[in-house]
Design an enzyme around this catalytic site. Structure first.
Site, PDB file in Angstrom:
ATOM      1  N   ARG A  18       0.993  -0.977   0.426  1.00  0.00           N
ATOM      2  CA  ARG A  18       0.026  -0.076   0.174  1.00  0.00           C
ATOM      3  C   ARG A  18       0.691   1.227  -0.154  1.00  0.00           C
ATOM      4  O   ARG A  18       0.154   2.456   0.980  1.00  0.00           O
ATOM      5  CB  ARG A  18      -1.056   0.371   0.781  1.00  0.00           C
ATOM      6  CG  ARG A  18      -1.628  -0.669   1.069  1.00  0.00           C
ATOM      7  CD  ARG A  18      -3.050  -0.765   0.082  1.00  0.00           C
ATOM      8  NE  ARG A  18      -4.028  -1.260   0.523  1.00  0.00           N
ATOM      9  CZ  ARG A  18      -5.423  -1.446   0.847  1.00  0.00           C
ATOM     10  NH1 ARG A  18      -5.353  -0.128   1.697  1.00  0.00           N
ATOM     11  NH2 ARG A  18      -5.984  -2.646   1.350  1.00  0.00           N
ATOM     12  N   ARG A  22      -3.748   7.049   0.792  1.00  0.00           N
ATOM     13  CA  ARG A  22      -4.012   8.129   1.501  1.00  0.00           C
ATOM     14  C   ARG A  22      -3.332   8.826   1.980  1.00  0.00           C
ATOM     15  O   ARG A  22      -3.167   9.435   3.043  1.00  0.00           O
ATOM     16  CB  ARG A  22      -5.262   7.649   2.246  1.00  0.00           C
ATOM     17  CG  ARG A  22      -6.753   7.241   1.023  1.00  0.00           C
ATOM     18  CD  ARG A  22      -7.996   7.186   1.525  1.00  0.00           C
ATOM     19  NE  ARG A  22      -7.244   5.610   2.215  1.00  0.00           N
ATOM     20  CZ  ARG A  22      -7.730   4.850   2.777  1.00  0.00           C
ATOM     21  NH1 ARG A  22      -9.094   5.018   3.057  1.00  0.00           N
ATOM     22  NH2 ARG A  22      -7.525   3.659   3.785  1.00  0.00           N
ATOM     23  N   ARG A  31      -6.602  11.657  -5.919  1.00  0.00           N
ATOM     24  CA  ARG A  31      -8.064  11.040  -5.928  1.00  0.00           C
ATOM     25  C   ARG A  31      -9.191  12.213  -5.437  1.00  0.00           C
ATOM     26  O   ARG A  31     -10.370  11.430  -5.766  1.00  0.00           O
ATOM     27  CB  ARG A  31      -7.760   9.958  -4.362  1.00  0.00           C
ATOM     28  CG  ARG A  31      -8.941   9.534  -3.829  1.00  0.00           C
ATOM     29  CD  ARG A  31      -9.360   8.617  -4.457  1.00  0.00           C
ATOM     30  NE  ARG A  31     -10.006   7.347  -3.224  1.00  0.00           N
ATOM     31  CZ  ARG A  31     -11.632   8.224  -3.188  1.00  0.00           C
ATOM     32  NH1 ARG A  31     -11.680   8.496  -3.630  1.00  0.00           N
ATOM     33  NH2 ARG A  31     -12.068   7.385  -2.287  1.00  0.00           N
ATOM     34  N   ASP A  67      -6.848  -3.270  -7.236  1.00  0.00           N
ATOM     35  CA  ASP A  67      -7.171  -3.035  -6.031  1.00  0.00           C
ATOM     36  C   ASP A  67      -7.667  -5.537  -6.502  1.00  0.00           C
ATOM     37  O   ASP A  67      -7.915  -5.780  -7.939  1.00  0.00           O
ATOM     38  CB  ASP A  67      -8.710  -3.085  -6.024  1.00  0.00           C
ATOM     39  CG  ASP A  67      -9.152  -3.236  -4.125  1.00  0.00           C
ATOM     40  OD1 ASP A  67      -8.089  -1.970  -3.465  1.00  0.00           O
ATOM     41  OD2 ASP A  67      -9.607  -4.373  -3.822  1.00  0.00           O
ATOM     42  N   TYR A 144     -13.911 -11.811   0.673  1.00  0.00           N
ATOM     43  CA  TYR A 144     -15.011 -11.018   0.323  1.00  0.00           C
ATOM     44  C   TYR A 144     -16.630 -11.111  -0.567  1.00  0.00           C
ATOM     45  O   TYR A 144     -17.498 -10.445  -0.108  1.00  0.00           O
ATOM     46  CB  TYR A 144     -14.165  -9.904  -0.515  1.00  0.00           C
ATOM     47  CG  TYR A 144     -13.486  -9.242   0.297  1.00  0.00           C
ATOM     48  CD1 TYR A 144     -13.807  -8.310   0.353  1.00  0.00           C
ATOM     49  CD2 TYR A 144     -11.704  -9.995   0.327  1.00  0.00           C
ATOM     50  CE1 TYR A 144     -13.003  -7.331   2.316  1.00  0.00           C
ATOM     51  CE2 TYR A 144     -11.442  -9.150   0.363  1.00  0.00           C
ATOM     52  CZ  TYR A 144     -11.733  -7.522   1.508  1.00  0.00           C
ATOM     53  OH  TYR A 144     -10.966  -6.678   2.398  1.00  0.00           O
TER      54      TYR A 144
HETATM   55  O1  CP3 Z   1       0.118  -1.330  -2.269  1.00  0.00           O
HETATM   56  C1  CP3 Z   1      -0.212  -0.484  -3.437  1.00  0.00           C
HETATM   57  O2  CP3 Z   1       0.376   0.434  -3.362  1.00  0.00           O
HETATM   58  C2  CP3 Z   1      -0.909  -1.225  -4.869  1.00  0.00           C
HETATM   59  C3  CP3 Z   1      -2.899  -0.935  -4.847  1.00  0.00           C
HETATM   60  C4  CP3 Z   1      -3.280  -1.959  -3.437  1.00  0.00           C
HETATM   61  C5  CP3 Z   1      -4.406  -1.588  -2.878  1.00  0.00           C
HETATM   62  N1  CP3 Z   1      -5.417  -2.291  -2.355  1.00  0.00           N
HETATM   63  C6  CP3 Z   1      -5.178   0.341  -3.145  1.00  0.00           C
HETATM   64  C7  CP3 Z   1      -5.809   0.662  -1.993  1.00  0.00           C
HETATM   65  C8  CP3 Z   1      -3.077  -2.882  -3.371  1.00  0.00           C
HETATM   66  C9  CP3 Z   1      -1.893  -4.047  -3.656  1.00  0.00           C
HETATM   67  C10 CP3 Z   1      -3.942  -3.548  -2.219  1.00  0.00           C
HETATM   68  C11 CP3 Z   1      -4.735  -4.660  -2.482  1.00  0.00           C
HETATM   69  C12 CP3 Z   1      -5.378  -4.775  -1.430  1.00  0.00           C
HETATM   70  N2  CP3 Z   1      -7.239  -4.354  -1.184  1.00  0.00           N
HETATM   71  C13 CP3 Z   1      -6.290  -5.806   0.356  1.00  0.00           C
HETATM   72  C14 CP3 Z   1      -4.523  -6.617   0.110  1.00  0.00           C
HETATM   73  C15 CP3 Z   1      -3.831  -6.113   1.009  1.00  0.00           C
HETATM   74  C16 CP3 Z   1      -4.563  -5.622   2.578  1.00  0.00           C
HETATM   75  O3  CP3 Z   1      -4.679  -4.588   2.710  1.00  0.00           O
HETATM   76  O4  CP3 Z   1      -5.239  -7.432   2.696  1.00  0.00           O
HETATM   77  C17 CP3 Z   1      -7.548  -6.025   0.306  1.00  0.00           C
HETATM   78  C18 CP3 Z   1      -7.474  -7.011   1.671  1.00  0.00           C
HETATM   79  C19 CP3 Z   1      -8.280  -5.532  -0.858  1.00  0.00           C
HETATM   80  C20 CP3 Z   1      -9.789  -4.872  -0.323  1.00  0.00           C
HETATM   81  C21 CP3 Z   1      -9.349  -3.360  -0.298  1.00  0.00           C
HETATM   82  N3  CP3 Z   1      -9.579  -2.259  -0.793  1.00  0.00           N
HETATM   83  C22 CP3 Z   1      -9.527  -2.797   1.088  1.00  0.00           C
HETATM   84  C23 CP3 Z   1     -10.648  -3.612   2.620  1.00  0.00           C
HETATM   85  C24 CP3 Z   1      -9.915  -1.395   0.903  1.00  0.00           C
HETATM   86  C25 CP3 Z   1     -10.674  -0.006   1.985  1.00  0.00           C
HETATM   87  C26 CP3 Z   1     -10.046  -0.676   2.827  1.00  0.00           C
HETATM   88  C27 CP3 Z   1      -9.053   0.918   2.296  1.00  0.00           C
HETATM   89  O5  CP3 Z   1      -8.234   1.338   3.090  1.00  0.00           O
HETATM   90  O6  CP3 Z   1      -9.405   1.860   2.860  1.00  0.00           O
HETATM   91  C28 CP3 Z   1      -9.746  -1.438  -0.250  1.00  0.00           C
HETATM   92  C29 CP3 Z   1      -9.311  -0.180  -1.464  1.00  0.00           C
HETATM   93  C30 CP3 Z   1      -8.320   0.524  -1.517  1.00  0.00           C
HETATM   94  N4  CP3 Z   1      -7.097   0.012  -2.055  1.00  0.00           N
HETATM   95  C31 CP3 Z   1      -7.475   1.935  -1.260  1.00  0.00           C
HETATM   96  C32 CP3 Z   1      -5.835   2.051  -1.879  1.00  0.00           C
HETATM   97  C33 CP3 Z   1      -5.008   2.799  -2.177  1.00  0.00           C
HETATM   98  C34 CP3 Z   1      -8.452   2.702  -0.579  1.00  0.00           C
HETATM   99  C35 CP3 Z   1      -9.398   3.644  -1.317  1.00  0.00           C
HETATM  100  C36 CP3 Z   1      -9.488   4.902  -1.435  1.00  0.00           C
HETATM  101  O7  CP3 Z   1      -8.247   5.812  -1.811  1.00  0.00           O
HETATM  102  O8  CP3 Z   1     -10.625   5.159  -0.317  1.00  0.00           O
END
Ligand code: CP3
Length: 336
Positions: A18, A22, A31, A67, A144
């Site tokens: 990640r 944010r 964003r 994602d 999910y």
């Molecule tokens: O690592 C990186 O920088 C690459 C981008 C990336 C995102 N999600 C961007 C994202 C990666 C590799 C993921 C993987 C992901 N997504 C996982 C596995 C990693 C982990 O954290 O366990 C999971 C479980 C998800 C599912 C997911 N996506 C959730 C649960 C959420 C909401 C929770 C949160 O942190 O907001 C997301 C949204 C998400 N994916 C964001 C980002 C940058 C935030 C979205 C926003 O900008 O509002």
């Protein structure tokens, strides 16, 4: 790339799960003009946030901005990222008939935006910075699909698994076939390594992992284009490490609930490891952070095949200056 292959390196490479997110002002700026899903689906913007994170932090690898849940849409899942709530699935799979209505991913043309983002990122990125592609692992994606979002106890997921093993295995096989195609398309577009995120697999005990998950994760990993390193990551996996190793991967991700030296011994020194700083360490003073980093590097003991990372993703409120300091610390403290 050399660390993935357990070859000697001049210093321990580091990237952060990640790393584009944010906590970073540049990400929030991009964003603020778009939704999260539209950001993922606009290759120019996805490439921009991927590259910006690498340049701002000085990390040794990029991970494509996308994602794990994107692959669910072409399977017929109605996905939404609701503001402040995380992902929501409006048509969760709860019974065997729901599995039957899901769509097979025949080709990954519906996810072409990810491949295009990879091509554009590869062109924009410094040539010596590898680009990592990724997907969710079968269990985490199924959780999910079945829960309809995040979960604490995975009651719906485990109920389907225990009550209807036939439907469970059909669902995980369907997901796994799609994942292998998706990863190989990312590789064809320019991803040099790929990571499977099994973020929530730690909710299972070892016997259930072996029976209900291992064959599916193994099938995804064994179908990845030969020669491309696979990083196999999960959290809460202290009880599952040997089994995750058995499922496959050239690099096993470790979270902070296990000592890195103990985790590495258990998965075997004939694979590489990635990890395992507690993401909350980045909220501490830099002296305390340095102690944590030193402990991890000492446990790695200079053995080739350690990629420094967090044990899970960066948290949204993380001070960006501490992340930059972490990258410098790892480089300086591990330099040969
Ligand atoms: O690592 C990186 O920088 C690459 C981008 C990336 C995102 N999600 C961007 C994202 C990666 C590799 C993921 C993987 C992901 N997504 C996982 C596995 C990693 C982990 O954290 O366990 C999971 C479980 C998800 C599912 C997911 N996506 C959730 C649960 C959420 C909401 C929770 C949160 O942190 O907001 C997301 C949204 C998400 N994916 C964001 C980002 C940058 C935030 C979205 C926003 O900008 O509002």
């Amino acid at each position: 790339m050399r660390a993935c292959r357990r070859e000697p390196v001049p210093y321990t490479p580091i990237w952060l799960m990640r790393q584009a997110g944010r906590y970073m002002r540049e990400y929030r700026d991009v964003r603020s003009n778009t939704t999260f899903l539209d950001l993922c689906k606009t290759p120019e913007l996805a490439a921009e946030v991927t590259v910006t994170a690498v340049e701002r932090l000085g990390v040794d690898a990029a991970i494509i901005f996308a994602d794990i849940l994107l692959i669910l849409e072409p399977m017929g899942i109605d996905l939404e990222f609701a503001a402040g709530e995380g992902p929501v699935i409006h048509n969760p799979v709860r019974k065997p008939a729901d599995v039957d209505r899901l769509l097979e991913i025949e080709d990954v043309s519906a996810l072409e935006f990810v491949n295009e983002a990879i091509r554009q990122t590869r062109r924009a990125l410094r040539p010596d910075i590898p680009l990592i592609g990724f997907c969710g692992a079968p269990f985490t994606l199924a959780s999910y699909v079945i829960e309809g979002g995040g979960s604490k106890n995975y009651v719906h997921t485990k109920r389907l698994m225990y009550d209807d093993p036939g439907a469970w295995h059909a669902l995980l096989s369907l997901i796994s076939r799609g994942l292998a195609k998706y990863l190989n398309a990312q590789i064809a577009a320019g991803a040099q390594a790929v990571q499977l995120f099994d973020s929530w697999v730690g909710s299972l005990g070892p016997d259930d992992y072996r029976e209900f998950v291992l064959p599916h994760t193994r099938s995804v990993i064994s179908n990845v284009t030969p020669g491309v390193p696979v990083i196999h990551f999960g959290t809460g996996t202290a009880a599952l490490l040997e089994l995750m190793r058995e499922a496959g991967g050239d690099v096993i991700g470790l979270d902070w609930r296990v000592r890195l030296d103990e985790g590495w011994r258990r998965v075997g020194h004939d694979v590489a490891v990635m990890g395992n700083l507690d993401p909350v360490s980045l909220f501490a003073k830099q002296d305390a952070l340095r102690e944590q980093v030193k402990r991890i590097l000492d446990q790695a003991g200079g053995r080739p095949g350690h990629i420094f990372n967090l044990g899970h993703g960066i948290l949204p409120e993380t001070p960006v200056e501490n992340v930059i300091a972490l990258v410098q610390m790892v480089h300086e403290m591990s330099a040969k």
